[in-house]
Write an enzyme that holds these catalytic residues in place. Structure first.
Site, PDB file in Angstrom:
ATOM      1  N   GLU A   1      -0.691  -9.422  -1.218  1.00 37.58           N
ATOM      2  CA  GLU A   1      -2.381  -9.496  -1.145  1.00 37.58           C
ATOM      3  C   GLU A   1      -2.908  -9.351  -2.643  1.00 37.58           C
ATOM      4  O   GLU A   1      -3.448 -10.288  -2.924  1.00 37.58           O
ATOM      5  CB  GLU A   1      -2.834  -8.480  -0.277  1.00 37.58           C
ATOM      6  CG  GLU A   1      -2.587  -8.953   1.116  1.00 37.58           C
ATOM      7  CD  GLU A   1      -3.050  -7.824   2.260  1.00 37.58           C
ATOM      8  OE1 GLU A   1      -2.763  -6.581   1.832  1.00 37.58           O
ATOM      9  OE2 GLU A   1      -3.963  -8.071   2.964  1.00 37.58           O
TER      10      GLU A   1
ATOM     11  N   ALA B   1       0.966  -1.210   0.196  1.00 41.77           N
ATOM     12  CA  ALA B   1      -0.036   0.011   0.060  1.00 41.77           C
ATOM     13  C   ALA B   1       1.000   1.041  -0.031  1.00 41.77           C
ATOM     14  O   ALA B   1       1.994   1.252   0.398  1.00 41.77           O
ATOM     15  CB  ALA B   1      -0.965   0.094   1.256  1.00 41.77           C
TER      16      ALA B   1
ATOM     17  N   GLY C   1       0.467  -5.010   0.773  1.00 46.53           N
ATOM     18  CA  GLY C   1      -0.664  -5.190  -0.398  1.00 46.53           C
ATOM     19  C   GLY C   1      -0.272  -5.925  -1.693  1.00 46.53           C
ATOM     20  O   GLY C   1      -1.146  -6.221  -2.466  1.00 46.53           O
TER      21      GLY C   1
ATOM     22  N   GLU D   1       3.253  -5.541   7.265  1.00 46.19           N
ATOM     23  CA  GLU D   1       2.269  -4.517   7.949  1.00 46.19           C
ATOM     24  C   GLU D   1       2.764  -4.332   9.636  1.00 46.19           C
ATOM     25  O   GLU D   1       2.453  -3.295   9.896  1.00 46.19           O
ATOM     26  CB  GLU D   1       0.858  -4.936   7.811  1.00 46.19           C
ATOM     27  CG  GLU D   1       0.395  -4.564   6.399  1.00 46.19           C
ATOM     28  CD  GLU D   1       0.711  -5.873   5.453  1.00 46.19           C
ATOM     29  OE1 GLU D   1       1.571  -6.347   5.815  1.00 46.19           O
ATOM     30  OE2 GLU D   1       0.120  -5.573   4.151  1.00 46.19           O
TER      31      GLU D   1
END
Ligand code: COA
Ligand code: NAD
Length: 708
Positions: free
Chosen positions: A112, A70, A109, A132
């Site tokens: 992911e 992210a 992310g 994270e």
């Protein structure tokens, strides 16, 4: 076929190559998943569905990385649609097989996204992880639900709770990827894989339906083990237990419910002050690298090193340099001291061999790069020399005179002094432009902080070489100006005094240490003193006695303890008792009696201190001196103070550093505390002009953090 950007300026473009739609994310520097990338990916999947010729989709990253995660800068701001879980769902629900081909980072992310694809390939440079937790978060886009279904609860928990990166081969072994690419580039490898899948009519295969949690008993055992381990290891941290809760949902709830819980817990983490502290630390430790000299000048050559002094610091610095592959020449006063210096270096490697972390052959090959001499002439070819002799100006000057005589032109001449005036050392030789402070912390081969102390006459390229050395040694460099104690030790001296004042006023050292530990430090200040050895501070106090402000309060407890020969762990007692060399100290009634006697001598009636008051005073002293250090340009920015304390003094990372902590508490509150404390002791508690100015302007320390 021409590249089609998802929108006119989108960082995501797609092009069909025969029957595969190739989607490329190009968002330098690391392809973070900012809003435009999320929009572009959603558009690309929609285009794949609409394109009758496309039989499969391939997602790749341009440049060195797949996707680094992210966009960390967006956390804490108003979210912009589509959200990452929505993009992941669109990928997973795509009716055509989606392949992710990974080179470099597929983190957070980024992983992911890859887990939402139906097939995954990694080339050798790939590093996969869900880091994270290091930012006070949990994977919030299905990582806690898809990873356990794909690789099992145990492996997923380990990956998510540690935040570590797995290489390509390990990722294959874990089942995170299906295949290793042989070449180094993800695009051709991924394309070949996608074509193979199309030819084999491979079906869409959704991670949400994967079965690695089928063994319910093993999964539950993994969960319980992680819970017990995390309670022990991650004391005070918010997100690790939330991670376990989310993974538990993967075991016990249908996928969609698990996703909903993950989102709820993710938002709780986003709102936590720990997230703000940890993300500040992430950017601050990158920002410190951007000192003016590193932009203005290129580093000098750094191939070989000399060290003067083989004591605690010299030996540690030698090990740090040997570990970085440099040849090291050590100079000592005489043969006996040289043998001791060499033994100090060898002892570190012998320890590793004993623990099985190094082979005897590897030790021999490292030690082959080490040489010692009692003659300075052995340093004639060294690119950099670091002096770590006794903390005494005359001794240091004599050493630098020798360096001036023997070192080649352009050699960097560094001192590891803790307190002495480096301008004075530089002025004593014919080449002051080559002299810089490199302040390592003990043990120098372990501690990450390196203060790069910049005297007035030093050349920019010498300072840049200091930063380059830090990179080589995997240290975190912070630029500091010349003053008594530079950034770290100067601030330490002040909050240590605040602790001593509280001790004399009624708090026991054990209460103060406990409060500081509960704040998140691994140790309190009196434990640290016992570990480092009380004699070092005692010698400094004696040296400075003559110049001490007679109006300033001086607590004598430490002197009374040192006079008894109680220097801490090495003498089996200091503030604490260490029976039979124990590492954890026990409270000592005799120390409490000494403190009582000192209170009486000073005419003080002891009062009690709450943990909250202890920390308010401790932190106010630290923040106020931090503000002075910034005000006087000893530190370039508040964040330089933060990084110094995170990496040199055990400041809890989840609080971001003392200056970030001050911003979070609110500067008006910190100033009000200092003004209140000043009523009892106006000599010690003088509000920093910078703190006063910021409060008047309604500003905070963060406003001063822009790069120079
Ligand atoms: N979001 C926003 N910016 C990011 C970023 C992210 N996820 N990851 C890296 N950056 C920025 C850095 O701040 C740095 O910016 P700067 O040049 O202005 O200082 C730049 O990208 C390069 O990063 P750097 O860490 O210096 O590069 P590197 O090649 O040494 O390492 C990574 C690359 C990807 C391994 C490393 O940046 C990293 O670990 N990033 C964070 C990954 C992460 O935690 N992802 C999960 C997010 S929830
Ligand atoms: P130390 O006493 O353990 O080692 C000093 C070494 O220097 C000794 O081995 C001594 O023989 C040698 N030496 C003295 N004069 C010499 C000379 N003229 N030529 C060659 N060798 C000589 O001291 P230390 O703790 O390693 O500290 C060294 C320096 O590092 C000091 O300036 C100190 O302030 C600084 N420092 C210490 C620490 C720490 O925690 N110990 C941390 C940071 C910086």
């Amino acid at each position: 076929m021409a590249q089609t950007p998802a929108t006119s300026a989108s960082p995501v473009s797609f092009t069909r190559q025969a029957d595969v739609l190739v989607v490329t994310i190009d968002n330098p520097p690391v392809n973070a998943l900012g809003v435009d990338v999320r929009r572009g990916l959603a558009a690309a999947i929609a285009a794949a569905e609409a394109d009758g010729e496309a039989k499969a989709v391939l997602i790749v990253g341009a440049g060195r990385n797949f996707i680094a995660g992210a966009d960390i800068r967006e956390f804490g701001q108003t979210p912009q649609p589509p959200s990452l879980p929505e993009v992941c769902a669109a990928i997973e629900n795509c009716s055509k097989p989606v392949v992710a081909a990974i080179q470099g980072a597929a983190l957070g992310g980024g992983l992911e996204i890859a887990l939402s694809a139906h097939y995954r390939l990694a080339v050798p440079s790939a590093k996969l992880g869900l880091p994270e937790v290091a930012l006070g978060l949990l994977p919030g886009s299905g990582g806690t639900q898809r990873a356990p279904r794909l690789i099992g609860a145990k492996a997923a928990l380990e990956l998510i709770l540690s935040g570590r990166h797995a290489g390509a081969k390990e990722a294959l072994a874990l089942g995170l990827v299906d295949r290793l690419g042989e070449g180094s580039e993800a695009l051709p490898e991924g394309l070949a894989y996608a074509r193979e899948l199309v030819a084999a009519k491979a079906p869409v295969r959704r991670t949400r339906d994967a079965q690695a949690l089928a063994d319910a008993e093993a999964s539950r055992a993994a969960l319980e083990a992680a819970r017990a381990d995390t309670a022990k290891k991650s004391r005070g941290l918010f997100s690790p237990m939330k991670i376990i809760e989310a993974v538990e949902a993967a075991l016990t709830k249908p996928f969609d419910e698990g996703m909903a819980l993950e989102r709820k817990l993710f938002l709780q983490c986003i709102d936590s002050p720990q997230r703000a502290g940890l993300i500040h630390a992430f950017f601050a430790e990158r920002e410190v690298l951007k000192a003016p000299e590193t932009k203005a000048a290129k580093p000098r050559t750094l191939e070989s090193a000399g060290i003067i002094g083989g004591g605690t610091m010299g030996a540690g610095i030698a090990v740090a340099m040997l570990d970085a592959g440099m040849p090291v020449t050590m100079i000592e006063r005489d043969d006996v001291q040289l043998a001791r210096g060499r033994a100090n270096v060898e002892k570190v490697y012998d320890g590793l061999v004993k623990k099985g972390r190094m082979t005897p052959e590897a030790k021999d090959s490292v030690m082959a790069r080490f040489s010692g001499s009692t003659s300075y002439d052995a340093l004639a070819k060294a690119d950099i020399v670091v002096e770590a002799v006794f903390e005494d100006m005359a001794v240091k000057k004599a050493v630098f005179a020798e360096l001036d005589r023997v070192c080649k032109p352009g050699a960097v001449l560094a001192t590891n002094t803790s307190y002495l005036d480096i301008d004075e050392i530089a002025a004593s030789i014919s080449r002051p432009g080559d002299v810089v402070g490199l302040h390592f912390f003990s043990p120098a081969n372990i501690m990450k902080l390196l203060e790069i102390v910049v005297p007035a006459k030093v050349s920019a390229d010498v300072v840049a070489t200091g930063f380059e050395l830090a990179k080589k040694l995997k240290k975190v460099p912070v630029r500091a100006g010349v003053c008594d104690g530079f950034i770290g030790n100067r601030i330490l001296a002040v909050y240590r005094q605040a602790a001593d004042h509280m001790m004399e006023d009624g708090a026991s050292p054990y209460e103060i240490d406990a409060a500081v530990r509960n704040f998140g430090y691994p140790m309190g200040p009196f434990q640290v003193s016992d570990l480092a050895g009380g004699d070092i501070g005692w010698a400094t106090r004696k040296r400075k006695a003559a110049t001490r402000d007679p109006k300033a309060r001086y607590v004598q407890v430490a002197d009374r303890i040192c006079e008894r020969g109680w220097f801490g762990q090495k003498t089996q007692r200091g503030y604490y008792l260490y029976p039979e060399g124990a590492r954890t100290g026990q409270p000592d009634p005799e120390v409490l009696a000494i403190i009582d006697a000192e209170r009486q001598r000073a005419g003080i009636t002891p009062r009690s201190f709450s943990e909250d008051e202890i920390m308010r005073r401790y932190m106010a002293a630290m923040i106020n001196e931090g503000a002075n250090v910034v005000h006087q340009r000893i530190a370039l920015r508040p964040l330089d103070v933060d990084v110094t304390f995170l990496y040199g003094y055990g400041f809890p990372r989840f609080r971001g550093g003392p200056m970030k902590y001050a911003d979070m508490v609110g500067l008006p509150k910190v100033l009000a505390d200092i003004q209140e404390f000043a009523k009892q002791d106006p000599v010690f508690w003088k509000p920093s002009p910078l703190l006063v100015e910021l409060v008047e302007r309604g500003a905070d320390f963060a406003s001063l953090n822009q790069s120079e």
